[in-house]
Write a protein that holds these residues in place. Sequence first.
Motif, short mmCIF file in Angstrom:
data_model
loop_
_atom_site.label_atom_id
_atom_site.label_comp_id
_atom_site.label_asym_id
_atom_site.label_seq_id
_atom_site.Cartn_x
_atom_site.Cartn_y
_atom_site.Cartn_z
N GLY A 1 78.67 -48.59 -17.43
CA GLY A 1 77.36 -49.22 -17.24
C GLY A 1 76.19 -48.29 -17.47
O GLY A 1 75.18 -48.36 -16.78
N GLU B 1 66.53 -50.25 -19.44
CA GLU B 1 67.70 -50.25 -18.54
C GLU B 1 67.62 -49.05 -17.59
O GLU B 1 68.05 -49.12 -16.44
CB GLU B 1 68.99 -50.25 -19.36
CG GLU B 1 69.20 -51.55 -20.14
CD GLU B 1 70.52 -51.60 -20.90
OE1 GLU B 1 70.88 -52.71 -21.37
OE2 GLU B 1 71.20 -50.55 -21.04
N ARG C 1 78.66 -54.73 -12.28
CA ARG C 1 77.93 -55.75 -13.07
C ARG C 1 77.38 -55.11 -14.34
O ARG C 1 77.51 -55.64 -15.45
CB ARG C 1 76.77 -56.33 -12.24
CG ARG C 1 77.12 -57.51 -11.37
CD ARG C 1 75.87 -58.34 -11.00
NE ARG C 1 74.79 -57.56 -10.38
CZ ARG C 1 74.82 -57.12 -9.11
NH1 ARG C 1 75.87 -57.36 -8.35
NH2 ARG C 1 73.81 -56.43 -8.62
N LYS C 2 76.82 -53.88 -14.20
CA LYS C 2 76.25 -53.21 -15.37
C LYS C 2 77.34 -52.81 -16.36
O LYS C 2 77.13 -52.79 -17.57
CB LYS C 2 75.43 -52.00 -14.93
CG LYS C 2 74.19 -52.38 -14.15
CD LYS C 2 73.32 -53.36 -14.93
CE LYS C 2 72.29 -54.04 -14.04
NZ LYS C 2 71.56 -55.10 -14.78
N GLU D 1 79.83 -54.53 -17.03
CA GLU D 1 80.06 -55.77 -17.81
C GLU D 1 78.97 -55.92 -18.87
O GLU D 1 79.23 -56.03 -20.05
CB GLU D 1 79.98 -57.00 -16.86
CG GLU D 1 81.11 -57.10 -15.83
CD GLU D 1 82.44 -57.39 -16.55
OE1 GLU D 1 83.38 -56.60 -16.35
OE2 GLU D 1 82.45 -58.32 -17.36
N GLU D 2 77.72 -55.84 -18.38
CA GLU D 2 76.55 -56.12 -19.24
C GLU D 2 76.35 -55.06 -20.32
O GLU D 2 75.90 -55.36 -21.42
CB GLU D 2 75.28 -56.17 -18.41
CG GLU D 2 75.14 -57.35 -17.45
CD GLU D 2 73.97 -57.12 -16.47
OE1 GLU D 2 74.01 -57.70 -15.37
OE2 GLU D 2 73.07 -56.27 -16.80
N ARG D 3 76.68 -53.80 -19.97
CA ARG D 3 76.35 -52.70 -20.90
C ARG D 3 77.64 -52.09 -21.43
O ARG D 3 78.20 -51.18 -20.80
CB ARG D 3 75.53 -51.62 -20.18
CG ARG D 3 74.28 -52.07 -19.49
CD ARG D 3 73.75 -50.97 -18.57
NE ARG D 3 72.52 -51.33 -17.87
CZ ARG D 3 71.95 -50.56 -16.93
NH1 ARG D 3 72.53 -49.42 -16.57
NH2 ARG D 3 70.83 -50.95 -16.33
#
Length: 427
Positions: A69, A76, A411-412, A414-416
């Motif tokens: 992440g 970001e 979560r990050k 996943e997103e990044r």
Amino acid sequence: MVIREFVDEYNRKALEWLHQDYEHLGKQLRRRGVDIEPLTARVTGFRVAVPSWGVGTGGTRFARFAGPGEPRNVFEKLDDCDVINKMVRTTPGISLHIPWDEPESPAELKAYATARGLFIDSMNSNTFQDQPGQKLSYKFGSLAHTDSAVRAQAIEHNVRCLELGQQLGARSHTVWIGDGGNFPGQVHFRRALERYLESLRAIYAALPDGFRLFIEHKLYEPAFYSTVLNDWGTSYHCTRELGERALSLVDLGHHAPNVNIEMIVARLIQFGKLAGFHFNDSKYGDDDLDSGSIKPFQLFLIFNELVDAELEKTKGFDPAYMLDQSHNVTDPIESLMTSAVELVRAYVQAQLVDREALREAQERNDAIQALALLKQAFTADVAPILAMARQRAGGAVDPVAAFRASGYRARKAEERPAAARQGAGIV
Ligand code: LRH
Ligand code: MN
């Protein structure tokens, strides 16, 4: 669930023991004639800036092992800085590094920060790396280079950073250069310093109204024999030469082992030339480890000098507190939160020094009593004050535990998607 609600929910479990510990500490301090409430109030006003380059995983010349992440751009990075501030409530200021954080739209970046209760603190220029498409190389230096064209290129970069800083609402510009030599004879010490000063005069002349210029000395690295701005004395000379808005920045890792940094701080305070700090810690060189992780007593002694000057309302005393660390093996957000807490701890402990008794001990040369008075403050467990101040400001009683429970990093991740680039280097 937004971080704020999550933090409140997470704090609920801790509130009972926090109030018990806080009252107990209050009683202990009252016996020393100290009222806990003004102390806690002073903490809520404490501010330390977070380095944008510190929220990504750091590395060494050997390798950089990116964590999950990783922030991929300045926006970001600000998201991660926002989480840090939501947890510890003392870090709304962000130091930027150019070109690493160069925004397409300064207005968009400023609005993004403001919307999160953040602001751009100090701008940092970079003439210690060559950028793609750059005409002239900084291999043999920048502001002190023997070639006036290279110096002009480096000055131009700093002036552009000043303009950008003004658009972003920054109030200071920090210049660190790696200029120096690796072998005896490679660099003429006096001529190199003169070239450096001449370049700084051009940068100083371009300072926007209200801006301060911070110059950062460093003993060695990347140069391994001589560094143009090598120590505080040379820095002090340069800031005197430049003018009242030029000040000397103290990066704790930029000194030889065992140098008495708290004394350098007292000198720069006395001379009215203390810019502020890049806080970190180190065992050997410029290790950029977490503040207070290796030499917490040194950090306390530095804050002892700062609080002494603050209480005496010393003229021109307005230091900028910034972190400058490299997080190679920890979660950068956890390290930055923990480091921000360690600075507040040293600040509060320094407030507990009985300065009247210390002055008397010093006047009568009672070394044992003088040290005992400092140790009494340093060994005070002020954690309840730190946690209560965070909680009252909407932050987390236990920032690292709350951050881990928030699932933000997962979560990050996943997103990044992980950046392909592993490579080496500090960022
Ligand atoms: C140099 C330094 C300087 C920054 C860099 C990231 O060692 O401390 O402050 O520009 O680290
Ligand atoms: Mn630094």
